[in-house]
Design a protein around this motif. Structure first.
Motif, PDB file in Angstrom:
ATOM      1  N   LEU A  75       0.862  -1.189   0.000  1.00  0.00           N
ATOM      2  CA  LEU A  75       0.000   0.000   0.000  1.00  0.00           C
ATOM      3  C   LEU A  75       0.893   1.232   0.000  1.00  0.00           C
ATOM      4  N   ARG A  76       0.706   2.053  -1.013  1.00  0.00           N
ATOM      5  CA  ARG A  76       1.473   3.305  -1.100  1.00  0.00           C
ATOM      6  C   ARG A  76       0.578   4.417  -0.604  1.00  0.00           C
ATOM      7  N   GLY A  77       0.984   5.017   0.501  1.00  0.00           N
ATOM      8  CA  GLY A  77       0.204   6.095   1.086  1.00  0.00           C
ATOM      9  C   GLY A  77       0.201   7.326   0.192  1.00  0.00           C
ATOM     10  N   ASP A  78      -0.828   8.145   0.349  1.00  0.00           N
ATOM     11  CA  ASP A  78      -0.925   9.391  -0.413  1.00  0.00           C
ATOM     12  C   ASP A  78       0.329  10.237  -0.189  1.00  0.00           C
ATOM     13  N   GLY A  79       0.962  10.624  -1.272  1.00  0.00           N
ATOM     14  CA  GLY A  79       2.127  11.491  -1.201  1.00  0.00           C
ATOM     15  C   GLY A  79       3.447  10.786  -0.954  1.00  0.00           C
ATOM     16  N   ALA A  80       3.444   9.472  -0.817  1.00  0.00           N
ATOM     17  CA  ALA A  80       4.705   8.747  -0.591  1.00  0.00           C
ATOM     18  C   ALA A  80       5.570   8.832  -1.844  1.00  0.00           C
ATOM     19  N   GLY A  81       6.854   8.936  -1.646  1.00  0.00           N
ATOM     20  CA  GLY A  81       7.787   9.055  -2.767  1.00  0.00           C
ATOM     21  C   GLY A  81       7.867   7.783  -3.597  1.00  0.00           C
ATOM     22  N   PRO A  82       8.243   7.918  -4.865  1.00  0.00           N
ATOM     23  CA  PRO A  82       8.302   6.749  -5.745  1.00  0.00           C
ATOM     24  C   PRO A  82       9.342   5.709  -5.315  1.00  0.00           C
ATOM     25  N   GLN A  83      10.402   6.135  -4.661  1.00  0.00           N
ATOM     26  CA  GLN A  83      11.439   5.198  -4.211  1.00  0.00           C
ATOM     27  C   GLN A  83      10.962   4.350  -3.043  1.00  0.00           C
ATOM     28  N   SER A  84       9.917   4.788  -2.366  1.00  0.00           N
ATOM     29  CA  SER A  84       9.477   4.082  -1.163  1.00  0.00           C
ATOM     30  C   SER A  84       8.841   2.730  -1.470  1.00  0.00           C
ATOM     31  N   TYR A  85       8.303   2.563  -2.658  1.00  0.00           N
ATOM     32  CA  TYR A  85       7.626   1.310  -3.017  1.00  0.00           C
ATOM     33  C   TYR A  85       8.604   0.129  -2.980  1.00  0.00           C
ATOM     34  N   GLU A  86       9.687   0.235  -3.731  1.00  0.00           N
ATOM     35  CA  GLU A  86      10.667  -0.858  -3.762  1.00  0.00           C
ATOM     36  C   GLU A  86      11.404  -0.980  -2.434  1.00  0.00           C
ATOM     37  N   SER A  87      11.689   0.145  -1.795  1.00  0.00           N
ATOM     38  CA  SER A  87      12.403   0.102  -0.516  1.00  0.00           C
ATOM     39  C   SER A  87      11.595  -0.651   0.540  1.00  0.00           C
ATOM     40  N   ALA A  88      10.291  -0.419   0.578  1.00  0.00           N
ATOM     41  CA  ALA A  88       9.438  -1.105   1.562  1.00  0.00           C
ATOM     42  C   ALA A  88       9.443  -2.613   1.312  1.00  0.00           C
ATOM     43  N   GLN A  89       9.361  -3.015   0.063  1.00  0.00           N
ATOM     44  CA  GLN A  89       9.373  -4.448  -0.260  1.00  0.00           C
ATOM     45  C   GLN A  89      10.702  -5.083   0.134  1.00  0.00           C
ATOM     46  N   ARG A  90      11.786  -4.408  -0.154  1.00  0.00           N
ATOM     47  CA  ARG A  90      13.111  -4.965   0.159  1.00  0.00           C
ATOM     48  C   ARG A  90      13.356  -5.032   1.659  1.00  0.00           C
ATOM     49  N   LYS A  91      12.865  -4.047   2.405  1.00  0.00           N
ATOM     50  CA  LYS A  91      12.996  -4.088   3.864  1.00  0.00           C
ATOM     51  C   LYS A  91      12.193  -5.256   4.434  1.00  0.00           C
ATOM     52  N   ALA A  92      10.988  -5.463   3.926  1.00  0.00           N
ATOM     53  CA  ALA A  92      10.154  -6.580   4.390  1.00  0.00           C
ATOM     54  C   ALA A  92      10.841  -7.908   4.091  1.00  0.00           C
ATOM     55  N   PHE A  93      11.386  -8.044   2.882  1.00  0.00           N
ATOM     56  CA  PHE A  93      12.093  -9.265   2.484  1.00  0.00           C
ATOM     57  C   PHE A  93      13.295  -9.517   3.383  1.00  0.00           C
ATOM     58  N   THR A  94      14.049  -8.473   3.686  1.00  0.00           N
ATOM     59  CA  THR A  94      15.238  -8.595   4.520  1.00  0.00           C
ATOM     60  C   THR A  94      14.854  -9.033   5.934  1.00  0.00           C
ATOM     61  N   ALA A  95      13.803  -8.429   6.489  1.00  0.00           N
ATOM     62  CA  ALA A  95      13.370  -8.768   7.849  1.00  0.00           C
ATOM     63  C   ALA A  95      12.922 -10.220   7.957  1.00  0.00           C
ATOM     64  N   VAL A  96      12.140 -10.690   7.002  1.00  0.00           N
ATOM     65  CA  VAL A  96      11.666 -12.080   7.075  1.00  0.00           C
ATOM     66  C   VAL A  96      12.802 -13.061   6.781  1.00  0.00           C
ATOM     67  N   SER A  97      13.717 -12.692   5.913  1.00  0.00           N
ATOM     68  CA  SER A  97      14.830 -13.579   5.572  1.00  0.00           C
ATOM     69  C   SER A  97      15.721 -13.879   6.765  1.00  0.00           C
ATOM     70  N   TRP A  98      15.966 -12.886   7.593  1.00  0.00           N
ATOM     71  CA  TRP A  98      16.847 -13.066   8.743  1.00  0.00           C
ATOM     72  C   TRP A  98      16.082 -13.137  10.063  1.00  0.00           C
ATOM     73  N   ASN A  99      14.763 -13.055  10.007  1.00  0.00           N
ATOM     74  CA  ASN A  99      13.923 -13.126  11.205  1.00  0.00           C
ATOM     75  C   ASN A  99      14.376 -12.122  12.262  1.00  0.00           C
ATOM     76  N   ALA A 100      14.634 -10.907  11.793  1.00  0.00           N
ATOM     77  CA  ALA A 100      15.086  -9.850  12.698  1.00  0.00           C
ATOM     78  C   ALA A 100      14.696  -8.498  12.113  1.00  0.00           C
ATOM     79  N   PRO A 101      14.472  -7.511  12.988  1.00  0.00           N
ATOM     80  CA  PRO A 101      14.227  -6.157  12.485  1.00  0.00           C
ATOM     81  C   PRO A 101      15.442  -5.675  11.688  1.00  0.00           C
ATOM     82  N   THR A 102      15.180  -4.932  10.648  1.00  0.00           N
ATOM     83  CA  THR A 102      16.295  -4.477   9.802  1.00  0.00           C
ATOM     84  C   THR A 102      17.231  -3.530  10.542  1.00  0.00           C
ATOM     85  N   SER A 103      16.741  -2.830  11.573  1.00  0.00           N
ATOM     86  CA  SER A 103      17.632  -1.954  12.341  1.00  0.00           C
ATOM     87  C   SER A 103      18.703  -2.785  13.059  1.00  0.00           C
ATOM     88  N   VAL A 104      18.360  -3.989  13.489  1.00  0.00           N
ATOM     89  CA  VAL A 104      19.333  -4.889  14.117  1.00  0.00           C
ATOM     90  C   VAL A 104      20.326  -5.387  13.070  1.00  0.00           C
TER      91      VAL A 104
END
Length: 186
Positions: free
Chosen positions: A97-126
């Motif tokens: 879901l792309r919120g109103d006014g979200a930047g175009p780069q946020s779409y792929e970045s959100a997907q990649r962050k989600a993929f990274t978190a599930v792949s390592w079973n950890a928050p991406t900040s960790v």
């Protein structure tokens, strides 16, 4: 005698070719028989047993949508324009879901962050901290080591990932992703 030799030679050749063809047909039939056995009902004596299978837990589309909407609401409450992605255990997108006014780069970045978190079973900040010891982690295709991704767990195992991108910091993105995870328990 020459005719008799030719007939005998021809007969021997025909038998040899026939045997070879029969062997090829028999060899070709073996994988089909194996496939038929593999298709047998689990637990049956002649087929695979229950221990040959696994059961996994997946988010429904409704649950993934509910989580993404909760993350968007959390971001909107802080006047942030973000995109939220929810992926399954294999990294396949369930909903974005792309919120109103979200930047175009946020779409792929959100997907990649989600993929990274599930792949390592950890928050991406960790995971960002792990780059200091292993900088080539960032080279793994589809990953993004920035704050904003959070795994969704069932019995301690990762079953999905929620990624948020577009806020001015990864800490905010991750806060909104966590709001999405929290919405699943309600």
């Amino acid at each position: 005698m020459k005719t008799r030799t030719r007939v005998l030679t021809g007969t021997v050749l025909a038998v040899a070719l026939g045997a070879g063809a029969f062997g090829a047909v028999s060899a070709s039939a073996s994988p089909a028989a194996t496939t038929a056995q593999a298709a047998a009902v689990p637990g049956k004596k002649d087929g695979p047993s229950d221990k040959d299978f696994t059961t996994t837990t997946h988010l429904t589309v409704d649950a993934a949508t509910r989580a993404a909407q909760a993350a968007l609401r959390a971001a909107a409450a802080e006047n942030q324009k973000v995109t939220v992605a929810v992926v399954d255990r294999n990294g396949n997108t369930i909903v974005t879901l792309r919120g109103d006014g979200a930047g175009p780069q946020s779409y792929e970045s959100a997907q990649r962050k989600a993929f990274t978190a599930v792949s390592w079973n950890a928050p991406t900040s960790v995971l960002v901290g792990r780059l200091a010891q292993t900088p080539n982690l960032k080279d793994i295709p589809g990953t993004l080591f920035l704050g904003g991704g959070t795994p969704v767990q069932a019995n301690g195992a990762p079953v999905a990932g929620i990624g948020v991108a577009g806020a001015p910091s990864g800490d905010l993105d991750e806060k909104f992703a966590k709001a999405g995870v929290d919405a699943l328990g309600k």
